[in-house]
Design an enzyme around this catalytic site. Structure first.
Site, short mmCIF file in Angstrom:
data_model
loop_
_atom_site.label_atom_id
_atom_site.label_comp_id
_atom_site.label_asym_id
_atom_site.label_seq_id
_atom_site.Cartn_x
_atom_site.Cartn_y
_atom_site.Cartn_z
N ALA A 196 2.99 2.33 3.44
CA ALA A 196 3.89 1.52 3.58
C ALA A 196 5.11 1.92 2.68
O ALA A 196 6.13 2.06 3.12
CB ALA A 196 3.61 -0.08 3.11
N GLY B 262 0.89 -1.33 0.04
CA GLY B 262 -0.20 -0.14 -0.06
C GLY B 262 0.95 1.25 0.07
O GLY B 262 2.11 1.21 0.13
N GLU C 85 -5.01 22.42 4.38
CA GLU C 85 -4.17 21.88 3.30
C GLU C 85 -4.59 22.66 1.90
O GLU C 85 -5.64 22.97 1.78
CB GLU C 85 -4.53 20.21 2.94
CG GLU C 85 -4.18 19.61 3.95
CD GLU C 85 -4.23 18.07 3.84
OE1 GLU C 85 -3.78 16.90 4.39
OE2 GLU C 85 -5.56 17.66 3.30
N LYS D 249 -9.85 21.09 3.78
CA LYS D 249 -8.91 21.12 2.34
C LYS D 249 -9.19 21.87 1.40
O LYS D 249 -10.31 22.58 1.56
CB LYS D 249 -9.46 19.36 1.93
CG LYS D 249 -9.14 18.28 2.82
CD LYS D 249 -9.37 16.83 2.06
CE LYS D 249 -8.77 15.97 3.12
NZ LYS D 249 -7.39 15.66 2.74
N ARG E 143 -2.04 28.69 17.63
CA ARG E 143 -2.11 30.17 18.23
C ARG E 143 -2.51 30.29 19.45
O ARG E 143 -3.61 30.33 19.91
CB ARG E 143 -2.58 30.91 17.13
CG ARG E 143 -2.19 30.37 15.57
CD ARG E 143 -2.78 31.27 14.43
NE ARG E 143 -2.17 32.69 14.59
CZ ARG E 143 -1.31 33.16 13.56
NH1 ARG E 143 -0.74 32.35 12.91
NH2 ARG E 143 -0.48 34.20 13.65
N ARG F 251 4.29 26.73 14.85
CA ARG F 251 3.89 26.03 13.67
C ARG F 251 4.51 24.88 13.41
O ARG F 251 5.45 24.75 13.45
CB ARG F 251 4.71 27.25 12.53
CG ARG F 251 4.08 26.91 10.90
CD ARG F 251 4.75 27.38 10.13
NE ARG F 251 4.89 28.89 10.13
CZ ARG F 251 5.97 29.85 9.92
NH1 ARG F 251 7.13 29.49 9.48
NH2 ARG F 251 5.78 30.97 10.04
N HIS G 280 -5.97 14.13 15.38
CA HIS G 280 -4.74 14.99 15.44
C HIS G 280 -5.03 16.33 16.25
O HIS G 280 -4.29 16.60 17.11
CB HIS G 280 -4.45 15.43 13.76
CG HIS G 280 -4.37 14.24 12.71
ND1 HIS G 280 -3.60 13.04 13.42
CD2 HIS G 280 -4.39 14.43 11.65
CE1 HIS G 280 -3.45 12.32 12.38
NE2 HIS G 280 -3.75 13.05 11.26
#
Length: 597
Positions: free
Chosen positions: A123, A120, A322, A442, A452, A481, A346
Site C-alpha cells: 500500500a 503494509g 533479479e 533471484k 525473446r 525488454r 507473470h
C-alpha cells in the site's frame, strides 16, 4: 509505434462511471448501446461498466463534453448474498415502471477507494503513489475519497504523514507538485478495524456514506492483505460496506492459491459474496507498458503477424531475473517459491498474450477468451521439462553475499526453489512444436524481464560461410525488454562497410527513453484506473486461473512430494548449469547469454 498510455486516457478532471446518471429509460429497456467519444480516448480501450443483472443503461456526460455511445454494462448494485439476506436497499422492479429522471452532472456520483491493509508495504510503496499519480494526471473523478483500512491504530493525520513520504510527481511535470500533494492528502482518511469484523466494516460504511454525501456511491476495495484473510475481508465488505446504489468492486492481489485445489476453493469462497464481474484479480505485470504493447506490436504492424507462427519462429523465451535475493523477506517466499511467485502468473500471462489468436475485438471478454484457449492447448508440465535451483552464498570483490538459507526468515533445510527453468509447448496449428522456454530466478547476475523471439535460419543462406559453424549468429531475433530500460529491438544481419564481405549483427532499436520524453506510468496506475473504469482486459478471469494452475500443479506436487533437491548456484551468477542442458535438449540457446547482451 502506437502505444496506449494511461495519461492519454484521462479526462480533464473526471471519468465516466456507471450509475453516475440514469436518463428517461423504462424498466424493460435493456442494453441500450452507447459509446465513449472523448477526443482523449481515441484508440483507447473500450470501457465496459454495465452488468447483465442491471436493467438500466447509462448515458455518460464527461466534463470535457464527451458523450457515451458504446455498449457497456453496469455491475450489480449489491452482492447476491446481500440481496438474499434482505440487506439491500434497492427498490423493487415495480417501483421503476416509470422513467427515471436524474440529473447527469458529475455531482451525482462519487468513487470511494478503500485500501484494505493500508499500513503494509504494498500500500505504501505502490497503491497510494499510483492513486496520487492518477490524481496528478487528472484521471480520477471530481468526487472521490480514499480510505485506508487496517488493524493498526492510526489517525487521519498519521496516515497522511505515512503516505506523503512515498509520493512523487512526474519527472516531466513538476509544476504545482506540493499543492497537488496537499489536495490529494486531504482526500485520504483512515479507519481502524479487524478484517473479519462485520461491525468494523459497518463503521467503515457509515463513514463512507458521510463522505459520499448522498451522491450515487461507487466503491472499490483493494485487498492488500495476506491471502488467508481474503475471504473474511470480502465477506465483511460485501455484507456490511457494499455500495447501495452504485457498483462495488474488489481487487484481489496474488497469490490466488498454491495449486488448483486451493485456487478453486478461494474462487468458490469469493463467489459466495461477489459476482465474477466484481472480482478483479490483479497481476501487475499485465499493466506494464511493453506487455500492453504486445498486441499493438503484433496486430497493428503487417510485418509481424504473418511471421507469428511455427513456420517462421524457432523458439520463444520468457526471461525474468533479479539481481537480489530475499534478504530478510523470505518468510512469504519460502511458502510459495519462484514457480508460484513468477512463472505460474507473470510469465504465463505474458505467454498467453503473446501466443493468442487474433481476438474478435479489444473487448475484455474477447481477449480473455483467446488467452484461455492458449492455456487449454498446453499440456501440464512434466518433471523432465523443469530445472530448479537455489542460490548459495558467494564472495565477490571482498563482499560476502548470503545464501538463501542464510536468511533468518527461511528454514535452514528449505528446498524452496529460487530459480526455475521450464519448457512448455502449445498444441495447436499455429505453435505446434515450438518450445516456449521460461526462466525465472533471484540473486542472478542482472535484473531484467524480457521476451525473446528467435526466428528460424534462412533456408539455403548464401552467406552461411561468413558465419562459420555457428548458425545461431545469423538468427534474426526480436527482443521485447519489459524492464528495465524498456525497449523493442530486432537483430538483423548487416554488411560492415568496406571492400571485404564481413557481416555484422546489428540492432534495429526502439529505446523508449530515447524515443519518448514522457515518463512511463507504473503498472499499478494503469490497473487501478482500469478497475475504476470497469475495464477487465488486464485482469484474470476464474477459468483463466484454473487453466493456468492445471499446467503447474502436477509438477509442483511432484517436486514437493519427492523433496527434489535444487541445483545450487552462486549468488550473482547466471543460474544453474541445468538450465542450459534443458535449453539444449530443445535445440535452443538462451538469448540473454550472448556477447552483445
Amino acid at each position: 509505434m502506437a502505444t496506449i498510455s494511461s495519461s492519454t486516457r484521462c479526462c480533464s478532471s473526471s471519468l465516466a462511471y456507471s450509475n453516475s446518471s440514469y436518463i428517461g429509460f423504462h424498466h424493460h429497456q435493456k442494453n441500450v448501446p452507447f459509446s465513449l467519444v472523448s477526443p482523449n480516448r481515441i484508440g483507447s480501450k473500450r470501457v465496459s461498466l454495465q452488468s447483465k443483472s442491471n436493467p438500466y443503461s447509462n448515458v455518460i456526460i464527461m466534463q470535457d463534453g464527451a458523450v457515451g455511445t458504446t455498449a457497456a454494462t453496469v455491475e450489480k448494485k449489491a452482492p447476491l448474498k446481500k440481496l438474499k439476506d434482505g440487506l439491500s436497499s434497492d427498490t423493487s422492479p415495480e417501483e421503476h415502471k416509470e422513467p427515471i429522471e436524474v440529473g447527469v452532472n458529475s455531482d451525482k456520483s462519487t468513487v470511494s477507494i478503500t485500501v484494505v491493509g493500508a499500513s503494509g508495504d504494498l500500500a505504501k510503496k505502490k497503491i497510494f503513489p499510483a492513486l496520487f499519480a492518477l490524481y496528478y494526471e487528472d484521471c480520477l473523478p471530481e468526487h472521490f475519497t480514499i480510505f485506508g483500512y487496517s488493524r493498526s491504530k492510526m489517525t487521519d493525520a498519521e496516515l497522511r504523514n505515512m503516505v506523503s513520504r512515498t509520493l512523487t510527481c512526474r519527472i516531466d511535470k513538476r509544476e504545482n507538485c506540493g499543492e497537488k500533494m496537499e489536495q490529494f492528502l486531504k482526500r485520504c482518511f483512515y479507519q481502524s478495524g479487524q478484517y473479519d469484523s462485520q461491525e468494523n466494516f459497518m463503521e467503515l460504511d457509515k463513514t463512507l456514506k458521510e463522505h459520499e454525501a448522498g451522491r450515487v456511491s461507487n466503491r472499490l476495495f483493494y485487498l492488500s492483505i495476506p491471502p488467508n484473510i481474503f475471504v473474511d475481508a470480502v465477506r465483511c465488505a460485501s455484507l456490511s460496506a457494499s455500495a447501495s446504489n452504485g457498483w462495488t468492486r474488489v481487487i484481489v492481489e496474488k497469490p490466488f492459491g498454491r495449486d488448483s485445489e486451493s485456487s478453486a476453493a478461494l474462487t468458490r469462497a469469493l463467489k459466495q459474496y461477489l459476482e465474477e464481474d466484481q472480482i478483479f484479480r490483479i497481476d501487475h505485470y499485465l499493466g506494464k507498458e511493453l506487455v500492453e504493447n504486445l498486441s499493438v506490436l503484433r496486430f497493428s504492424n503487417l510485418i509481424f503477424e504473418p511471421l507469428w507462427s511455427r513456420q517462421y519462429i524457432r523458439n520463444v523465451q520468457l526471461i525474468f531475473s533479479e539481481d537480489f535475493g530475499t534478504e530478510g523477506r523470505g518468510g512469504y517466499f519460502d511458502h510459495y517459491g519462484i514457480i508460484r511467485d513468477i512463472m505460474q502468473n507473470h510469465l504465463l500471462q505474458i505467454l498467453a498474450l503473446f501466443a493468442m489468436e487474433t481476438p474478435v475485438s479489444l473487448d475484455a471478454e474477447d481477449i480473455r477468451n483467446e488467452k484461455v484457449k492458449v492455456l487449454r492447448s498446453m499440456k501440464p508440465l512434466r518433471i523432465d521439462d523443469v530445472v530448479v535451483g537455489q542460490y548459495k552464498s558467494h564472495t565477490k570483490g571482498g563482499v560476502i553475499y548470503p545464501g538463501y538459507t542464510d536468511d533468518k526468515t527461511v528454514l535452514k533445510d528449505s528446498l524452496t526453489p529460487t530459480f526455475a527453468a521450464a519448457a512448455l509447448f502449445i498444441h495447436n496449428a499455429r505453435w505446434d512444436g515450438v518450445p516456449f522456454l521460461m526462466k525465472a530466478g533471484k540473486a542472478l547476475h542482472n535484473r531484467r524481464t524480457e521476451i525473446r523471439v528467435q526466428f528460424r535460419h534462412v533456408p539455403g543462406n548464401l552467406y552461411n560461410r561468413n558465419f562459420g559453424t555457428d548458425l545461431d549468429q545469423a538468427t534474426n531475433e526480436l527482443v521485447i525488454r519489459v524492464q528495465p530500460d524498456e525497449a523493442i529491438y530486432l537483430k538483423i544481419n548487416n554488411k560492415v562497410p568496406g571492400l571485404g564481405m564481413r557481416l555484422d549483427r546489428s540492432n534495429l532499436n526502439l529505446l523508449y527513453k530515447a524515443r519518448y520524453s514522457k515518463e512511463i506510468p507504473d503498472a499499478y496506475e494503469r490497473l487501478l484506473l482500469d478497475a475504476i473504469e470497469g475495464e477487465r482486459r488486464l485482469f484474470i478471469r476464474s477459468d483463466e486461473l484454473d487453466a493456468a494452475w492445471s499446467l503447474f500443479t502436477p509438477v509442483l506436487k511432484e517436486l514437493e512430494e519427492k523433496r527434489t533437491i535444487p541445483e545450487y548456484y552462486p549468488y550473482g551468477s547466471r543460474g544453474p548449469v541445468g538450465s542450459h542442458y534443458l535449453a539444449a535438449r530443445n535445440n535452443v540457446k538462451w538469448g540473454d547469454l550472448g556477447v552483445d547482451e
